[in-house]
Motif scaffolding. Sequence first.
Motif, PDB file in Angstrom:
ATOM      1  N   TYR A  68       5.036  46.343 -30.940  1.00  0.00           N
ATOM      2  CA  TYR A  68       4.439  45.615 -32.046  1.00  0.00           C
ATOM      3  C   TYR A  68       3.086  45.082 -31.619  1.00  0.00           C
ATOM      4  O   TYR A  68       2.878  44.749 -30.459  1.00  0.00           O
ATOM      5  N   TRP A  69       2.172  45.010 -32.578  1.00  0.00           N
ATOM      6  CA  TRP A  69       0.892  44.351 -32.322  1.00  0.00           C
ATOM      7  C   TRP A  69       0.471  43.586 -33.567  1.00  0.00           C
ATOM      8  O   TRP A  69       0.654  44.043 -34.685  1.00  0.00           O
ATOM      9  N   VAL A  70      -0.014  42.393 -33.322  1.00  0.00           N
ATOM     10  CA  VAL A  70      -0.500  41.538 -34.389  1.00  0.00           C
ATOM     11  C   VAL A  70      -2.011  41.703 -34.437  1.00  0.00           C
ATOM     12  O   VAL A  70      -2.698  41.469 -33.437  1.00  0.00           O
ATOM     13  N   LYS A  71      -2.504  42.145 -35.590  1.00  0.00           N
ATOM     14  CA  LYS A  71      -3.928  42.407 -35.730  1.00  0.00           C
ATOM     15  C   LYS A  71      -4.723  41.155 -35.388  1.00  0.00           C
ATOM     16  O   LYS A  71      -4.506  40.090 -35.953  1.00  0.00           O
ATOM     17  N   GLY A  72      -5.619  41.289 -34.429  1.00  0.00           N
ATOM     18  CA  GLY A  72      -6.494  40.200 -34.037  1.00  0.00           C
ATOM     19  C   GLY A  72      -6.074  39.439 -32.799  1.00  0.00           C
ATOM     20  O   GLY A  72      -6.850  38.644 -32.277  1.00  0.00           O
ATOM     21  N   ASP A  73      -4.859  39.668 -32.285  1.00  0.00           N
ATOM     22  CA  ASP A  73      -4.424  38.920 -31.106  1.00  0.00           C
ATOM     23  C   ASP A  73      -5.324  39.162 -29.899  1.00  0.00           C
ATOM     24  O   ASP A  73      -5.561  38.250 -29.114  1.00  0.00           O
ATOM     25  N   THR A  74      -5.823  40.378 -29.730  1.00  0.00           N
ATOM     26  CA  THR A  74      -6.708  40.638 -28.590  1.00  0.00           C
ATOM     27  C   THR A  74      -8.174  40.683 -29.001  1.00  0.00           C
ATOM     28  O   THR A  74      -9.038  40.281 -28.232  1.00  0.00           O
ATOM     29  N   SER A  75      -8.470  41.133 -30.215  1.00  0.00           N
ATOM     30  CA  SER A  75      -9.862  41.290 -30.656  1.00  0.00           C
ATOM     31  C   SER A  75     -10.423  40.053 -31.336  1.00  0.00           C
ATOM     32  O   SER A  75     -11.643  39.889 -31.418  1.00  0.00           O
ATOM     33  N   GLY A  76      -9.548  39.207 -31.890  1.00  0.00           N
ATOM     34  CA  GLY A  76     -10.006  38.083 -32.694  1.00  0.00           C
ATOM     35  C   GLY A  76     -10.272  38.469 -34.141  1.00  0.00           C
ATOM     36  O   GLY A  76     -10.604  37.622 -34.963  1.00  0.00           O
ATOM     37  N   HIS A  77     -10.110  39.736 -34.470  1.00  0.00           N
ATOM     38  CA  HIS A  77     -10.354  40.245 -35.823  1.00  0.00           C
ATOM     39  C   HIS A  77      -9.056  40.167 -36.637  1.00  0.00           C
ATOM     40  O   HIS A  77      -8.397  41.162 -36.900  1.00  0.00           O
ATOM     41  N   VAL A  78      -8.728  38.966 -37.038  1.00  0.00           N
ATOM     42  CA  VAL A  78      -7.445  38.631 -37.643  1.00  0.00           C
ATOM     43  C   VAL A  78      -7.379  39.077 -39.100  1.00  0.00           C
ATOM     44  O   VAL A  78      -8.380  39.078 -39.811  1.00  0.00           O
ATOM     45  N   GLN A  79      -6.181  39.438 -39.534  1.00  0.00           N
ATOM     46  CA  GLN A  79      -5.910  39.703 -40.944  1.00  0.00           C
ATOM     47  C   GLN A  79      -4.965  38.615 -41.456  1.00  0.00           C
ATOM     48  O   GLN A  79      -3.795  38.575 -41.078  1.00  0.00           O
ATOM     49  N   HIS A  80      -5.498  37.745 -42.312  1.00  0.00           N
ATOM     50  CA  HIS A  80      -4.685  36.702 -42.948  1.00  0.00           C
ATOM     51  C   HIS A  80      -4.108  37.288 -44.232  1.00  0.00           C
ATOM     52  O   HIS A  80      -4.849  37.698 -45.121  1.00  0.00           O
ATOM     53  N   LYS A  96      -2.727  42.910 -48.958  1.00  0.00           N
ATOM     54  CA  LYS A  96      -4.043  42.358 -49.265  1.00  0.00           C
ATOM     55  C   LYS A  96      -4.283  41.213 -48.291  1.00  0.00           C
ATOM     56  O   LYS A  96      -3.438  40.327 -48.145  1.00  0.00           O
ATOM     57  N   VAL A  97      -5.422  41.289 -47.605  1.00  0.00           N
ATOM     58  CA  VAL A  97      -5.707  40.375 -46.509  1.00  0.00           C
ATOM     59  C   VAL A  97      -7.095  39.766 -46.651  1.00  0.00           C
ATOM     60  O   VAL A  97      -7.939  40.270 -47.383  1.00  0.00           O
ATOM     61  N   ASP A  98      -7.306  38.701 -45.901  1.00  0.00           N
ATOM     62  CA  ASP A  98      -8.647  38.188 -45.670  1.00  0.00           C
ATOM     63  C   ASP A  98      -8.973  38.591 -44.239  1.00  0.00           C
ATOM     64  O   ASP A  98      -8.426  38.040 -43.285  1.00  0.00           O
ATOM     65  N   GLN A  99      -9.805  39.608 -44.099  1.00  0.00           N
ATOM     66  CA  GLN A  99     -10.149  40.180 -42.797  1.00  0.00           C
ATOM     67  C   GLN A  99     -11.234  39.346 -42.141  1.00  0.00           C
ATOM     68  O   GLN A  99     -12.275  39.085 -42.744  1.00  0.00           O
ATOM     69  N   VAL A 100     -11.002  38.955 -40.904  1.00  0.00           N
ATOM     70  CA  VAL A 100     -12.000  38.267 -40.101  1.00  0.00           C
ATOM     71  C   VAL A 100     -12.588  39.295 -39.145  1.00  0.00           C
ATOM     72  O   VAL A 100     -11.875  39.837 -38.298  1.00  0.00           O
ATOM     73  N   GLY A 101     -13.868  39.595 -39.278  1.00  0.00           N
ATOM     74  CA  GLY A 101     -14.512  40.575 -38.404  1.00  0.00           C
ATOM     75  C   GLY A 101     -14.131  41.996 -38.765  1.00  0.00           C
ATOM     76  O   GLY A 101     -13.752  42.298 -39.894  1.00  0.00           O
TER      77      GLY A 101
END
Length: 121
Positions: A68-80, A96-101
């Motif tokens: 498993y991988w949580v989007k943004g855990d290593t890159s900081g490019h989080v999907q809320h 549907k997300v609010d993409q950071v980066g």
Amino acid sequence: MSSRVLDSQLDPAVAARLKRDADGLVPAIAQQYDTGEVLMLGWMDDEALHRTLTTGRCTYWSRSRQEYWVKGDTSGHVQHVKSVALDCDADTILVKVDQVGAACHTGARTCFDEDVLGEGQ
């Protein structure tokens, strides 16, 4: 059936509706909630969907790393997560997300803007 499906805490009513591939996975499209921009495609099993629904962060199953991988855990490019829906056949998930980066692992905002094969006539 994948053992990941059996071990999940996903609501059984939701799990019963999902149409998975042979590996127990469903494609999950991430879309920017306010612009409609298609950001990326990932894969979710029942547990990844459960985590996405309960944490508010997109969790995917990595087919290459088998984890498993949580989007943004290593890159900081989080999907809320703003909303999660199934398509009419219950074989694709739309998140549907609010993409950071950047959403793409290449550093691009979206995985779908670099290689356009054709445009409307």
